[in-house]
Design an enzyme around this catalytic site. Structure first.
Site, short mmCIF file in Angstrom:
data_model
loop_
_atom_site.label_atom_id
_atom_site.label_comp_id
_atom_site.label_asym_id
_atom_site.label_seq_id
_atom_site.Cartn_x
_atom_site.Cartn_y
_atom_site.Cartn_z
N HIS A 2 -15.46 -9.17 13.37
CA HIS A 2 -14.49 -8.18 13.87
C HIS A 2 -13.74 -8.93 14.96
O HIS A 2 -14.18 -8.97 16.11
CB HIS A 2 -15.20 -6.94 14.41
N HIS A 8 -9.98 -4.72 9.53
CA HIS A 8 -10.01 -5.24 10.90
C HIS A 8 -9.54 -6.68 10.88
O HIS A 8 -9.50 -7.31 9.82
CB HIS A 8 -11.43 -5.14 11.47
N ARG A 67 -17.66 0.40 -1.99
CA ARG A 67 -16.68 -0.24 -1.10
C ARG A 67 -16.25 -1.53 -1.77
O ARG A 67 -17.06 -2.19 -2.43
CB ARG A 67 -17.30 -0.52 0.28
N ASP A 120 -22.34 -6.25 1.05
CA ASP A 120 -21.34 -6.64 2.04
C ASP A 120 -21.88 -7.88 2.72
O ASP A 120 -22.82 -7.79 3.51
CB ASP A 120 -21.13 -5.49 3.03
N TYR A 168 -18.04 7.23 -0.02
CA TYR A 168 -19.49 7.39 0.13
C TYR A 168 -19.80 8.88 0.02
O TYR A 168 -19.29 9.67 0.81
CB TYR A 168 -19.94 6.87 1.50
N ASP A 211 -15.73 -12.00 4.98
CA ASP A 211 -16.30 -10.64 5.00
C ASP A 211 -15.93 -9.94 3.68
O ASP A 211 -14.85 -9.38 3.56
CB ASP A 211 -15.72 -9.90 6.22
N GLU A 232 -14.11 -4.96 -0.61
CA GLU A 232 -13.54 -5.58 0.59
C GLU A 232 -13.11 -7.01 0.30
O GLU A 232 -13.89 -7.81 -0.22
CB GLU A 232 -14.59 -5.58 1.72
N HIS A 252 -24.12 0.57 7.74
CA HIS A 252 -24.69 -0.68 8.27
C HIS A 252 -26.14 -0.85 7.82
O HIS A 252 -27.00 -1.22 8.61
CB HIS A 252 -24.58 -0.71 9.81
N HIS A 282 -14.56 5.18 7.64
CA HIS A 282 -14.16 4.03 8.45
C HIS A 282 -12.70 3.71 8.14
O HIS A 282 -12.10 4.30 7.24
CB HIS A 282 -15.06 2.83 8.17
N GLU A 342 -10.69 -2.96 3.11
CA GLU A 342 -12.00 -2.53 2.65
C GLU A 342 -12.16 -1.01 2.53
O GLU A 342 -13.00 -0.42 3.20
CB GLU A 342 -13.08 -3.09 3.57
N ASP A 387 -41.00 -19.31 23.83
CA ASP A 387 -40.13 -20.48 23.99
C ASP A 387 -39.38 -20.82 22.71
O ASP A 387 -38.97 -21.95 22.50
CB ASP A 387 -40.95 -21.69 24.47
N1 GLY Z 1 -19.27 -6.41 7.38
C1 GLY Z 1 -18.75 -5.65 8.42
C2 GLY Z 1 -17.49 -5.03 8.04
O1 GLY Z 1 -17.16 -4.97 6.88
O2 GLY Z 1 -16.70 -4.65 8.86
MN MN Z 2 -17.86 -6.23 5.38
MN MN Z 3 -15.17 -5.84 7.21
#
Ligand code: GLY
Ligand code: MN
Ligand code: MN
Length: 436
Positions: free
Chosen positions: A359, A352, A404, A258, A386, A269, A406, A241, A348, A382, A37
């Site tokens: 996203h 986005h 990275r 991140d 890697y 983000d 971003e 991730h 990637h 971003e 619950d």
């Molecule tokens: N934190 C998720 C992305 O950078 O898209």
């Molecule tokens: Mn991110």
């Molecule tokens: Mn992102």
């Protein structure tokens, strides 16, 4: 906060796009059980929030453009002293009317009685088809009930239209009020990354850095992280991730963070990558500078009238050239780009849409072509590199490196504005902040 008159304007805009004699129905998000619950913190359906801001579960909102007795209706839980003692304040239908400007509001328990009558005779129903299987089922039951009354002259709606098609396009273009909230989300998140840089030293655990970050979010009134924070030391940064965040940070490694907060329904983000011991080694610096240059080039490709994907292409060309210059890729840059050789190291895209969802909604292509950027769109930039720890095709010094960077930008009249710029990303600035 989004002003009530802005919600009203959004509903008006949506209703002006709806066909005559139509109805829109939006369900609140279901509550999610965590165990027995106890529940996950409630998160309202974004379309529901966008159109009226009403924060409770077990609610349905209805828009009927041109209806004389009221165009905006809400069904919600009734006030209940006992339930409120356990689970907190309920607005009740009175609150939906008084505080959320519903033209009329009813107990959710009356929906089976009332909603079929509102659906009956409408040509089109706009709703988020397939978003919530339980709600799909209810809606079909209401429609079937109307069909069963056909002999008595009832006319069931003839068409179903995806509401997201309209609302998502509206959400893609942010208002001044939304941008203000996103700037705040960006500023709080930037402060959290600064704090993490200052707190980092060899021997700390990734989860302790996560705690520094999330303390800062909560302390400044954010709801919490907009997505699970990623804190990856060393080779963990190569896992895109990575959310375990259980390892110890080692002297000589980089750490990739991140993390972004959600503030009054809007997400930030941000990613920063920096050395655990406060000093970039030569190989770390070399990779870092390529990623930073890629990001700078992407910013130059963001302005109204420029296709969405130009920023992505800019990052691919800078990164491919950079990898060739460092001897990690070998060949003609144009050929390498044509065959996607960068994908092994940069798997990637450059970003986005960003908004109420990290996203965020909104199409990236229109009629199969990348859409042009417009003033008021918000997106992330971003790029990253890697290098897998077990990549035996590259010199040992590069293996396990992950970088990275971003940031979040708003498309402005002349280009773009970074709303997460308050956290350093030049190497010397990072080293200076870490030393302070
Ligand atoms: N934190 C998720 C992305 O950078 O898209
Ligand atoms: Mn991110
Ligand atoms: Mn992102």
């Amino acid at each position: 906060m989004i002003a009530m008159k802005e919600y009203a304007a959004r509903r008006r805009d949506l209703m002006s796009m709806m066909e005559p004699n139509s109805i829109a129905v939006v369900a609140s998000a279901p509550e999610k059980v965590r165990s027995k619950d106890t529940y996950y913190p409630y998160k309202q359906d974004a379309t529901f929030t966008y159109l009226c801001g009403f924060p409770e579960p077990s609610a349905v909102m209805v828009l009927i453009p041109g209806r004389d007795q009221g165009e905006f209706l809400v069904f919600c839980r009734e006030k209940d002293r006992l339930k409120e003692t356990w689970d907190g304040f309920l607005h009740g239908p009175e609150g939906a009317r008084d505080e959320y400007a519903a033209d009329d509001a009813f107990p959710i328990t009356d929906i089976d009685e009332i909603l079929p009558g509102l659906l009956e005779g409408r040509g089109r129903v706009y709703y988020d088809i397939g978003k919530d299987a339980e709600f799909d089922k209810h809606l079909m039951e209401w429609i079937t009930n109307i069909r069963d009354q056909r002999a008595r002259g009832a006319v069931p709606p003839g068409e179903f239209v995806d509401l997201g098609y309209y609302v998502n396009e509206m959400r893609l273009l942010k208002s001044a009020g939304e941008i203000k909230l996103m700037r705040r989300a960006g500023a709080i998140s930037a402060g959290a990354h600064r704090r993490a840089m200052q707190a980092t030293h060899p021997g700390l655990y990734e989860y302790q850095l996560q705690a520094e970050i999330e303390h800062e979010f909560a302390f400044h009134g954010a709801t919490g992280p907009a997505y699970t924070s990623i804190v990856g030391g060393g080779r963990n940064g190569c896992i895109l991730h990575y959310i375990e965040n259980r390892c110890r940070l080692l002297d000589g490694d980089l750490v990739l963070i991140d993390a972004g907060c959600e503030y009054l329904d809007y997400a930030a983000d941000i990613t920063r990558t920096f050395p655990v011991n406060g000093h970039f080694s030569a190989p770390q610096a070399a990779i870092y500078d390529v990623v930073l240059a890629a990001q700078a080039e992407a910013f130059r490709s963001i302005a109204p009238g420029i296709a969405y994907n130009c920023a992505n292409e800019a990052t691919i060309s800078v990164i491919t050239q950079g990898l060739v210059d460092l001897g990690i890729l070998d060949g003609d840059v144009g050929d390498l780009i044509a065959r996607g050789a960068h994908r092994e190291f940069y798997m990637h895209n450059a970003g986005h849409w960003l908004g109420m969802d990290v996203h965020d909604v909104g199409d990236y292509k229109v009629d199969k072509s990348w859409r042009d950027l417009e003033t008021g769109m918000v997106l992330t930039v971003e790029p990253g590199i890697y290098i897998a720890p077990d990549n035996l095709n590259v010199d040992q010094q590069w293996r396990g490196l992950a970088v990275r960077i971003e940031d979040n930008v708003v498309v402005t009249r002349n280009g773009c504005e970074q709303i997460t710029a308050e956290v350093p990303k030049e190497r010397v600035e990072i080293e200076r902040l870490m030393a302070s």
